[in-house]
Design a protein around this motif. Structure first.
Motif, short mmCIF file in Angstrom:
data_model
loop_
_atom_site.label_atom_id
_atom_site.label_comp_id
_atom_site.label_asym_id
_atom_site.label_seq_id
_atom_site.Cartn_x
_atom_site.Cartn_y
_atom_site.Cartn_z
N GLN A 92 0.67 -36.52 8.76
CA GLN A 92 -0.01 -37.72 8.23
C GLN A 92 -1.22 -37.25 7.22
N ALA A 93 -2.04 -35.84 7.64
CA ALA A 93 -3.05 -35.54 6.70
C ALA A 93 -2.36 -34.96 5.32
N LEU A 94 -1.22 -34.36 5.41
CA LEU A 94 -0.58 -33.91 4.34
C LEU A 94 -0.11 -34.91 3.36
N SER A 95 0.53 -36.19 3.96
CA SER A 95 0.60 -37.20 3.33
C SER A 95 -0.33 -37.70 2.27
N ARG A 96 -1.48 -38.03 3.26
CA ARG A 96 -2.73 -38.65 2.38
C ARG A 96 -3.13 -37.50 1.33
N SER A 97 -3.01 -36.43 1.52
CA SER A 97 -3.43 -35.59 0.38
C SER A 97 -2.64 -35.43 -0.90
N THR A 98 -1.15 -35.55 -0.52
CA THR A 98 -0.28 -35.57 -1.48
C THR A 98 -0.38 -36.76 -2.34
N ALA A 99 -0.39 -38.04 -1.68
CA ALA A 99 -0.93 -39.09 -1.94
C ALA A 99 -1.94 -39.18 -3.06
N LEU A 100 -3.16 -38.69 -2.59
CA LEU A 100 -4.31 -38.45 -3.23
C LEU A 100 -4.20 -37.60 -4.59
N ILE A 156 -4.01 -24.91 12.62
CA ILE A 156 -3.83 -24.30 11.50
C ILE A 156 -4.71 -23.27 11.03
N GLN A 157 -3.89 -22.22 10.64
CA GLN A 157 -4.90 -20.83 10.21
C GLN A 157 -4.30 -20.59 8.69
N GLY A 158 -5.37 -20.72 7.99
CA GLY A 158 -4.93 -20.47 6.59
C GLY A 158 -4.18 -21.61 6.04
N ASP A 159 -2.98 -21.08 5.55
CA ASP A 159 -1.88 -21.74 5.17
C ASP A 159 -0.49 -21.86 6.01
N LEU A 160 -1.05 -21.51 7.26
CA LEU A 160 0.10 -21.54 8.32
C LEU A 160 -0.26 -22.13 9.50
N ILE A 161 0.64 -23.18 9.88
CA ILE A 161 0.65 -23.92 11.07
C ILE A 161 1.27 -23.34 12.24
N ILE A 162 0.50 -23.21 13.27
CA ILE A 162 1.22 -22.65 14.56
C ILE A 162 1.17 -23.69 15.44
N LEU A 163 2.46 -24.16 15.90
CA LEU A 163 2.93 -24.98 16.91
C LEU A 163 3.13 -24.40 18.23
N GLY A 164 2.09 -24.62 19.25
CA GLY A 164 2.02 -23.73 20.49
C GLY A 164 1.86 -24.92 21.62
N ARG A 165 0.76 -24.63 22.42
CA ARG A 165 0.35 -25.31 23.38
C ARG A 165 -0.43 -26.54 23.06
N VAL A 166 -0.29 -27.62 23.76
CA VAL A 166 -0.84 -29.01 23.25
C VAL A 166 -1.14 -29.68 24.76
N ALA A 167 -2.39 -30.57 24.74
CA ALA A 167 -2.92 -31.03 25.98
C ALA A 167 -1.92 -32.14 26.39
N PRO A 168 -1.93 -32.63 27.46
CA PRO A 168 -1.15 -33.96 27.87
C PRO A 168 -1.71 -35.33 27.01
N LEU A 169 -1.07 -36.19 26.63
CA LEU A 169 -1.54 -37.31 26.05
C LEU A 169 -2.34 -37.98 27.00
N MET A 178 -6.37 -30.57 9.25
CA MET A 178 -5.57 -30.59 8.18
C MET A 178 -6.28 -31.29 7.20
N SER A 179 -7.00 -32.25 7.28
CA SER A 179 -7.57 -32.75 6.12
C SER A 179 -8.77 -32.12 5.60
N SER A 180 -9.61 -31.49 6.55
CA SER A 180 -10.66 -30.72 6.00
C SER A 180 -10.11 -29.49 5.24
N ALA A 181 -8.70 -28.84 5.56
CA ALA A 181 -8.55 -27.74 4.92
C ALA A 181 -7.95 -28.18 3.52
N LEU A 182 -7.48 -29.48 3.27
CA LEU A 182 -6.98 -29.94 2.13
C LEU A 182 -8.09 -30.45 1.25
N GLU A 183 -9.44 -30.52 2.01
CA GLU A 183 -10.58 -31.31 1.19
C GLU A 183 -10.45 -32.42 0.85
#
Length: 543
Positions: free
Chosen positions: A376-384, A334-347, A459-464
Motif C-alpha cells: 500500500q505504501a509503494l502504491s501510494r508512492s508510485t501514484a504520487l 525494510i532495510q535500505g532497498d531490501l524488504i525482509i519478511l520474517g517474524r510478525v506479531a499476532p494480529l 516504507m512511506s518514510s523511506a519513499l519520502e
C-alpha cells in the motif's frame, strides 16, 4: 545610410575576461546551448553607455575559472560547431576541464561529449569514482566500484583522498568484495553477480527508475550486509515491482477481470498467484504491486487483466522496484532497498486477515498483511510519482508566462487558455488531497494493528511520501498564485477594452443624434429669434 544585416552571416560576438586573458568569441553558441549564459545575456543592461562584453575595454569577467579550463571548453564547443579547427582536447586532463565547466554552466550537449570522450580513455577506477561523484555521472559509479571490488590490492591513503574518505571507509568496513557483489546461497557454484546501477539486483530489468525511486537508491547501501551475507534460513533475493498504469481502476470491473481465485483484501484486490510463483496486489488508485514476478509477467498482467478497467490510461507506466527475502529468524522490516519478511506479531483483530485462503499460494500467508502494508505504501508512492510527473509537465508548459509578462507586459495566453490552466491545477490538487485514498491519511486498518502501521509508515518514510506531497502542494500553490495574478491582469485588460468600446458607442450615438435631430434642434434654438426679427422689420412706421 544604414545597411541591412544578413540574418545568417552577421555574427554577434562577446568578449570574456578569464584571469588575465581576453577571449572574443561568437555569442550564439553560448545562448543556444547554455541556460546559464542565456539568462545572463537576457538581463537588461539599463542605461549603460557601453554594454558589457561588446569590447575589450568592458569585457564580461568570469571569476573562479582558469583560462586553461575555459580554453578547453571553447575548443570542444567550437570544434563541434565549425569543423576541425580549433583542435579538440586530447587527454584526460583537458576533457576533465571541459566536463567541469560544461556542468557548471549547463552546456548539456558539450557535457555529454566530454563524458563520452572520457569514457573512451583509460581512466583509473578511483578517478572514475571521484569524477562520478563530483560531476554526477551515475552510470560510471557502480562499474568503477565493481573494478575496485575485484582487485586484490587494498585502497591506499592517496586513493582515499581522491575518491573521498566516506566511500573509502565504506569499502574498507564491508570488505572490498562485499561492496557490490553478492552470492546466491541456493546456488553455491554460481559466480558473484554485480548489482545494477540503481542498487537493485542484476536480475531486475526495469530500464528506467522514476523520481519516486530516488530515496531508496540513496539508502541502498544499508541493505548490503544482508545481501552479501546469506544464511541457511534466508531465501534468495526476489523482486518487488510496482506499476502505475492509469489514473484509477474501475472497482466494479476489477471483480470481473481479475483471476477467479482473487480476493478483496481491505483497500486492494489480492491475486494469490500470478506467473510461476508470484502474487499481486491491485489498488484502485491505478497501481499494482507484484511480489516475486518478472517484469514480463507484470506487464502481461497489466495488458491482459487491467487494461479494460483503466480510466485515464498513462502513456508510459510509472515504476518502482526493490527486492525482498524471507527469513524466519529475522524481524520483518525494510532495510535500505531490501524488504525482509520474517517474524510478525499476532494480529490484534484476527478478522483483518482473509478467512479463507486459496489452495494454490505463491507466498506464505504468515506475512500476507505485512506484504499488503508494504504494497500500500509503494502504491501510494508510485501514484504520487504520476502526479509529480504530470505537474512537472504542466509547470514546463507555463514556465514562459512570467518571462512573457516581463518582456512584453502581456501574458501571451487568452483568458480561456488561462482558465484551462487553472482547471488543471485544481485537478492536480484534487488528486493529491481529495481522493478517497489520499497521500496523508493513515488507512483505517492500521489503527487497530500497530505493527502493520509501523511497516506501512516505515516504507512511506523511506519513499519520502510526506515530504514529496508537501513539495507538490507548494508547487501547486505557487503556480496557482502566478495564474491568479495573470488572470487579474487579463481581466483588467478586458475591462479597459470594454471601457473604450463603451466610449466609442456613446460617441457614435451622439453623432447619429446630431445627424437625425440636428435641423430640429437648430430650429428650436435659433428659429424663433429670426422670425421675430423678420416681423420687426415688416411693421409700419409709428408716424
Amino acid at each position: 545610410m544604414g545597411h541591412d544585416r544578413d540574418t545568417s552571416f552577421y555574427v554577434a560576438t562577446v568578449t570574456f575576461l578569464v584571469e588575465d586573458r581576453l577571449f572574443r568569441v561568437p555569442r550564439a553558441p553560448f545562448e543556444q546551448e547554455s541556460s546559464v549564459f542565456l539568462d545572463m545575456f537576457s538581463i537588461p543592461q539599463g542605461d549603460k553607455a557601453v554594454v558589457e562584453g561588446l569590447c575589450d575595454e568592458n569585457p564580461i569577467r568570469l571569476d573562479g575559472v582558469t583560462k586553461d579550463d575555459f580554453e578547453q571548453l571553447l575548443k570542444a564547443l567550437f570544434c563541434r560547431q565549425n569543423g576541425s579547427q580549433p583542435p579538440l582536447p586530447d587527454n584526460v586532463k583537458q576533457w576533465t576541464s571541459v566536463l567541469k565547466l560544461s556542468t557548471m554552466w549547463d552546456f548539456q550537449i558539450v557535457r555529454q561529449s566530454a563524458i563520452r570522450a572520457l569514457d573512451s580513455l583509460q581512466i583509473d577506477p578511483v578517478d572514475r569514482v571521484a569524477l562520478a561523484q563530483q560531476y554526477d555521472i551515475q552510470e560510471w559509479l557502480v562499474p568503477a566500484l565493481n573494478e575496485l571490488a575485484k582487485r586484490l590490492e587494498p585502497i591506499s591513503f592517496e586513493e582515499g583522498c581522491r575518491m573521498g574518505f566516506d566511500t573509502a571507509l565504506k569499502l574498507a568496513s564491508l570488505g572490498l568484495g562485499s561492496i557490490v557483489l553478492y552470492l546466491d546461497f541456493r546456488n553455491p557454484n554460481a559466480r558473484p553477480r554485480p548489482f545494477s546501477n540503481d542498487g537493485t539486483s542484476a536480475s531486475d530489468d526495469l530500464k528506467q527508475k522514476p523520481k519516486a525511486a530516488t530515496p531508496l537508491r540513496r539508502t541502498a547501501s544499508a541493505s548490503l550486509p544482508i545481501r552479501s551475507n546469506p544464511t541457511p534460513t534466508r531465501s534468495s533475493i526476489r523482486p518487488v515491482l510496482t506499476f502505475a498504469t492509469a489514473e484509477r481502476y474501475v472497482p466494479t470491473r476489477l471483480r470481473a477481470c481479475l483471476p477467479a481465485h482473487s480476493q478483496k483484501l481491505h483497500d486492494a484486490w489480492w491475486v494469490p498467484r500470478w506467473g510461476e510463483r508470484g502474487e499481486i496486489f491491485v489498488f484502485p488508485n491505478g497501481s499494482f504491486v507484484c511480489w516475486g514476478t518478472s517484469e514480463t509477467e507484470a506487464r502481461r498482467f497489466a495488458k491482459e487483466v487491467l487494461a479494460p478497467c483503466e480510466i485515464g490510461s498513462l502513456r508510459e507506466a510509472e515504476t518502482e522496484s526493490l527486492d525482498f527475502v524471507t527469513d524466519p529468524n529475522e524481524k520483518t522490516r525494510i532495510q535500505g532497498d531490501l524488504i525482509i519478511l520474517g517474524r510478525v506479531a499476532p494480529l490484534q483483530e484476527p478478522d483483518s486477515a482473509p478467512a479463507v485462503h486459496p489452495p494454490d499460494l505463491a507466498l506464505d500467508t504468515t506475512t500476507l498483511l505485512a506484504r499488503y502494508a508494504f504494497s500500500q505504501a509503494l502504491s501510494r508512492s508510485t501514484a504520487l510519482a504520476v502526479l509529480e510527473e504530470s505537474l512537472e509537465d504542466y509547470l514546463s508548459s507555463v514556465a514562459q508566462l512570467p518571462h512573457s509578462l516581463e518582456k512584453t507586459g502581456k501574458p501571451g495566453l487568452s483568458r480561456e487558455a488561462l482558465i484551462k490552466k487553472l482547471g488543471s491545477l485544481l485537478k492536480f490538487r484534487q488528486g493529491l488531497n481529495l481522493n478517497r485514498e489520499n497521500f496523508s491519511d493513515t488507512p483505517d486498518l492500521y489503527w487497530a494493528e500497530p505493527e502493520l502501521e509501523g511497516l506501512f509508515k516505515s516504507m512511506s518514510s523511506a519513499l519520502e511520501v510526506k515530504t514529496r506531497t508537501n513539495a507538490v502542494n507548494e508547487k501547486i500553490t505557487y503556480a496557482t498564485e502566478v495564474q491568479s495574478i495573470l488572470r487579474q491582469l487579463l481581466t483588467e485588460s478586458t475591462a479597459h477594452r470594454m471601457e473604450l468600446v463603451i466610449i466609442a458607442l456613446i460617441a457614435v450615438e451622439v453623432v447619429i443624434a446630431l445627424i437625425r435631430d440636428g435641423p430640429e434642434l437648430w430650429h428650436m434654438a435659433f428659429g424663433p429669434q429670426e422670425k421675430c426679427s423678420e416681423n420687426d422689420g415688416s411693421l409700419p412706421s409709428a408716424s
